[in-house]
Each structure stands twice: as C-alpha cells, then as structure tokens.
Motif scaffolding. Structure first.
Motif, PDB file in Angstrom:
ATOM      1  N   VAL A 124       0.915  -0.735  -0.279  1.00 19.01           N
ATOM      2  CA  VAL A 124       0.281   0.488  -0.142  1.00 19.01           C
ATOM      3  C   VAL A 124       0.653   1.170   0.064  1.00 19.01           C
ATOM      4  N   GLN A 125       0.143   1.917  -0.963  1.00 16.50           N
ATOM      5  CA  GLN A 125       1.722   3.053  -0.863  1.00 16.50           C
ATOM      6  C   GLN A 125       0.647   4.377  -0.280  1.00 16.50           C
ATOM      7  N   GLY A 126      -0.427   4.405  -0.795  1.00 17.62           N
ATOM      8  CA  GLY A 126      -0.639   5.523   0.407  1.00 17.62           C
ATOM      9  C   GLY A 126      -2.157   4.690   0.040  1.00 17.62           C
ATOM     10  N   LEU A 127      -3.522   5.627   1.542  1.00 16.13           N
ATOM     11  CA  LEU A 127      -4.489   5.125   1.848  1.00 16.13           C
ATOM     12  C   LEU A 127      -5.232   6.688   1.708  1.00 16.13           C
ATOM     13  N   LEU A 128      -6.833   6.357   0.785  1.00 15.83           N
ATOM     14  CA  LEU A 128      -7.294   7.445   0.343  1.00 15.83           C
ATOM     15  C   LEU A 128      -8.959   6.747   0.417  1.00 15.83           C
ATOM     16  N   VAL A 129      -9.308   7.403   1.736  1.00 16.22           N
ATOM     17  CA  VAL A 129     -10.238   7.199   2.655  1.00 16.22           C
ATOM     18  C   VAL A 129     -11.999   7.830   2.692  1.00 16.22           C
ATOM     19  N   GLU A 130     -12.683   7.569   2.255  1.00 16.96           N
ATOM     20  CA  GLU A 130     -13.709   8.796   2.643  1.00 16.96           C
ATOM     21  C   GLU A 130     -14.656   7.919   3.562  1.00 16.96           C
ATOM     22  N   VAL A 216       1.437   4.210   6.353  1.00 15.55           N
ATOM     23  CA  VAL A 216       1.394   4.881   4.231  1.00 15.55           C
ATOM     24  C   VAL A 216       0.503   6.064   4.472  1.00 15.55           C
ATOM     25  N   PRO A 217       0.603   6.876   4.228  1.00 16.35           N
ATOM     26  CA  PRO A 217       0.235   8.404   4.180  1.00 16.35           C
ATOM     27  C   PRO A 217      -1.015   8.087   3.711  1.00 16.35           C
ATOM     28  N   THR A 218      -1.943   8.665   4.394  1.00 20.00           N
ATOM     29  CA  THR A 218      -3.135   8.863   4.271  1.00 20.00           C
ATOM     30  C   THR A 218      -4.439   9.596   4.029  1.00 20.00           C
ATOM     31  N   MET A 219      -5.153  10.435   3.268  1.00 12.25           N
ATOM     32  CA  MET A 219      -6.003  11.304   3.866  1.00 12.25           C
ATOM     33  C   MET A 219      -7.075  11.492   3.612  1.00 12.25           C
ATOM     34  N   VAL A 220      -7.998  11.094   4.871  1.00 14.78           N
ATOM     35  CA  VAL A 220      -9.252  10.412   5.353  1.00 14.78           C
ATOM     36  C   VAL A 220     -10.091  11.956   5.188  1.00 14.78           C
ATOM     37  N   VAL A 221     -11.255  11.690   4.345  1.00 10.93           N
ATOM     38  CA  VAL A 221     -12.105  12.676   3.928  1.00 10.93           C
ATOM     39  C   VAL A 221     -13.598  12.947   4.995  1.00 10.93           C
ATOM     40  N   GLY A 222     -13.931  13.327   5.912  1.00 10.34           N
ATOM     41  CA  GLY A 222     -15.273  12.650   6.445  1.00 10.34           C
ATOM     42  C   GLY A 222     -15.746  13.813   6.069  1.00 10.34           C
ATOM     43  N   HIS A 223     -17.676  14.016   6.292  1.00  7.67           N
ATOM     44  CA  HIS A 223     -18.354  15.052   6.362  1.00  7.67           C
ATOM     45  C   HIS A 223     -19.770  15.147   8.078  1.00  7.67           C
ATOM     46  N   ARG A 224     -20.360  16.071   7.847  1.00  9.44           N
ATOM     47  CA  ARG A 224     -20.944  16.213   8.951  1.00  9.44           C
ATOM     48  C   ARG A 224     -22.656  15.589   8.471  1.00  9.44           C
ATOM     49  N   SER A 225     -23.547  15.434   9.355  1.00  8.18           N
ATOM     50  CA  SER A 225     -24.814  14.747   8.735  1.00  8.18           C
ATOM     51  C   SER A 225     -25.109  14.243   8.832  1.00  8.18           C
ATOM     52  N   ASP A 226     -24.524  13.164   8.849  1.00  4.10           N
ATOM     53  CA  ASP A 226     -24.364  11.445   8.745  1.00  4.10           C
ATOM     54  C   ASP A 226     -24.360  10.643   9.050  1.00  4.10           C
ATOM     55  N   MET A 236     -11.651  10.614  13.558  1.00  7.89           N
ATOM     56  CA  MET A 236     -10.693   9.634  15.071  1.00  7.89           C
ATOM     57  C   MET A 236     -10.037   8.949  13.918  1.00  7.89           C
ATOM     58  N   LEU A 237     -10.050   8.493  12.532  1.00  7.20           N
ATOM     59  CA  LEU A 237      -9.034   7.529  12.139  1.00  7.20           C
ATOM     60  C   LEU A 237      -8.303   8.069  11.923  1.00  7.20           C
ATOM     61  N   ALA A 244      -1.920  11.488   9.141  1.00  8.97           N
ATOM     62  CA  ALA A 244      -2.522  12.023   8.283  1.00  8.97           C
ATOM     63  C   ALA A 244      -3.192  13.019   8.235  1.00  8.97           C
ATOM     64  N   GLN A 245      -4.001  12.770   7.135  1.00 18.58           N
ATOM     65  CA  GLN A 245      -4.592  14.168   6.100  1.00 18.58           C
ATOM     66  C   GLN A 245      -6.115  14.327   6.537  1.00 18.58           C
ATOM     67  N   PHE A 246      -6.485  15.006   7.220  1.00 16.10           N
ATOM     68  CA  PHE A 246      -7.955  15.239   7.709  1.00 16.10           C
ATOM     69  C   PHE A 246      -8.587  16.123   6.673  1.00 16.10           C
ATOM     70  N   VAL A 247      -9.669  16.013   5.548  1.00 16.43           N
ATOM     71  CA  VAL A 247     -10.774  16.482   4.671  1.00 16.43           C
ATOM     72  C   VAL A 247     -11.734  16.375   5.198  1.00 16.43           C
ATOM     73  N   GLN A 248     -12.571  17.740   6.049  1.00 23.16           N
ATOM     74  CA  GLN A 248     -13.601  18.345   5.813  1.00 23.16           C
ATOM     75  C   GLN A 248     -14.371  18.496   4.573  1.00 23.16           C
TER      76      GLN A 248
END
Length: 285
Positions: A124-130, A216-226, A236-237, A244-248
């Motif tokens: 795994v070169q990186g994780l891109l998770v939403e 591993v490099p990680t970008m986590v995308v989250g959003h509200r109201s779900d 948390m992740l 890890a990078q967190f993107v709202q």
C-alpha cells in the motif's frame, strides 16, 4: 459544469476460485490507484474520481467486489466479510502484476482499504478513504442494514419487485448519480441478504490498535450530518493513523455534485505519495 476528462478505459476480469470479479482500468502507467465502492453499490460510482485521477497521469482501477455490480453474486454469507474483500483487492493487484498501489474507497470501500493496509502494508503506497464506518457508526449501521437483511431474507419478493421496476430504466437517459441509485436497486435477494449478514456479523475494520500501527500516507475525508458515516469516525481515524491528513467535506453531496475541490486535493495527495516513493528509491540508490 466541469468537462469530463478523456482517458482510456478498459474492462477486465479475474477469478478467485470459481468466483469471477470484474474491474475497469482508467489511464496507464505505473502510478497505480485502486478505488473501491460502497456497500451494495457498484464500481461505476468511482468513475468520476477515477477519470479525474487518470487525467493526472495515474493508472486507476475500479473493482466490483464479490456480490456487487457485474461480479459474481453467490448466496453464501460465509464468503462475505471486510477481510475477504481486502483479499480480493490483493488478488486484483496480483492479477495485474502490481507491487504497490494507493488504495482508496468510500464507506465499505474505506474499510476495505484499511484491511488491505493492515494485511499487506508493504503493498500500500497510500490510503485515500472517505466516510469510514468505525466505532461511532455501529448502532446506526446495524439499525439501517438489519431491516434490509431481514427483508431480503424473509421478503424476497420486495427486493425482486424493486429490481423489476428499476432494472429496465436506461442508465444513459438519467443523470449519472440517479443511475447509480438505480444500480443500487439492482439486487438479488439471496446475495443481498448474504452480503449484509457477512458484514453485520463480521469484523467491521481493523481495531484501533492496528489502525494506530499503520505506517502509510493517509488522507481521510469526512462530512457532517450522516449518522452511518459520522464525522467523528473520520476524525478519529485521522488522529489514529500517524501523519494522516483530515479533510472536512462540506456535505455528503460535495464529492458527488461539485467535486472539483476534493478531486484536486485527492490528486495532490496521490502525487505526493508517488513522489515520496520516488524520493525513497533515489535515496536507497
């Protein structure tokens, strides 16, 4: 409206035992990215991001996991679990002769990506998770998917009726995301009940102790109201995985309807992952 990038697209298939799985390749080259769809969804939902990333020089693969889309749909709940889906992603990499790839996904696909990183971090070169589904989402997920599982098992005519109504609708005549909604309705009662049973009663994701050990490099995308994909799980992740990078996201619809900002952040993240690898290789030399 943003223009859809023009990239080459090819459909392929491979087998795990007797089970056939289907995938689509976008673009070419050795900067590999694998994108995984959500639960009961299809790989086509990843098409817009796949095209955007391929237009930036990446080789992107979207996969229909077992029981989904155009892959086989067995009725046995024992073949479905998040770890089993992770094994399918690794089998895809083996089939393509790929040593390492960035692995990403949405909802179920996010959890599958985490399983791949936990099982085979060297690949795994990186994780891109939403929208990962973790500790804060368990009750809402069971409340949402439990009735669907029972309906598929004990009221199969309801599932067949929905499929009979939605399947004939030409996908090219409706907006893209409306077509994805129709694809979600294209379920078979046996495989639908088996998928939900395997996921609800199986391991949802690597435990927190394992997630904290990911390197591993990680970008986590989250959003509200779900409630099924609470922002608290994404945050948390991002806090658990070192660096890890967190993107709202502005909403659950942003990456669907106005994807330019998140597409750009994802493309930058993918580029940094491969630059890091190139730099490491140069240093070793």
């Amino acid at each position: 409206m943003a223009r859809t990038p023009l990239v080459s697209e090819r459909i392929g298939q491979f087998f795990m035992g007797e089970d056939r799985l289907e995938y689509t390749e976008f673009g070419s080259g050795d900067r590999w990215v694998v994108l995984i769809h959500g639960q009961l969804m299809v790989r086509r939902m990843c098409q817009p991001l796949a095209r955007a990333l391929a237009a930036e020089g990446n080789h992107v693969i979207t996969l229909d996991l077992l029981g989904h889309g155009r892959s086989d749909r067995p009725d046995d709940p024992m073949v479905y679990s998040i770890p089993a889906f992770g094994e399918q992603v690794l089998a895809l990499l083996d089939h393509l002769g790929v040593d390492t790839a960035i692995v990403g996904g949405v909802s179920l696909g996010a959890n599958v990506a985490l399983e791949v990183a936990d099982a085979a971090p060297e690949r795994v070169q990186g994780l891109l998770v939403e929208m990962p589904v973790l500790d804060n989402a368990v009750e809402a997920a069971v409340g949402a998917y439990g009735p669907m599982m029972l309906a598929a098992r004990h009221l199969p005519l309801s599932v067949r009726a929905v499929r009979a109504v939605t399947r004939p609708v030409p996908r090219g005549l409706v907006p893209f995301w409306a077509g994805i909604g129709l694809d979600i309705c294209d379920q078979r009662p046996g495989s639908m009940a088996a998928i939900l049973h395997g996921i609800v009663f199986g391991r949802l994701a690597p435990p927190s102790s394992r997630r904290r050990a990911l390197d591993v490099p990680t970008m986590v995308v989250g959003h509200r109201s779900d409630p099924i994909h609470p922002a608290a799980d994404a945050a948390m992740l991002a806090a658990e995985v070192p660096g890890a990078q967190f993107v709202q996201a502005r909403s659950i619809l942003e990456w669907r309807l106005t994807p330019e900002r998140l597409d750009g952040l994802a493309a930058d993240f993918v580029a940094r992952c491969w630059q890091t690898r190139s730099g490491s290789a140069a240093n070793r030399a």
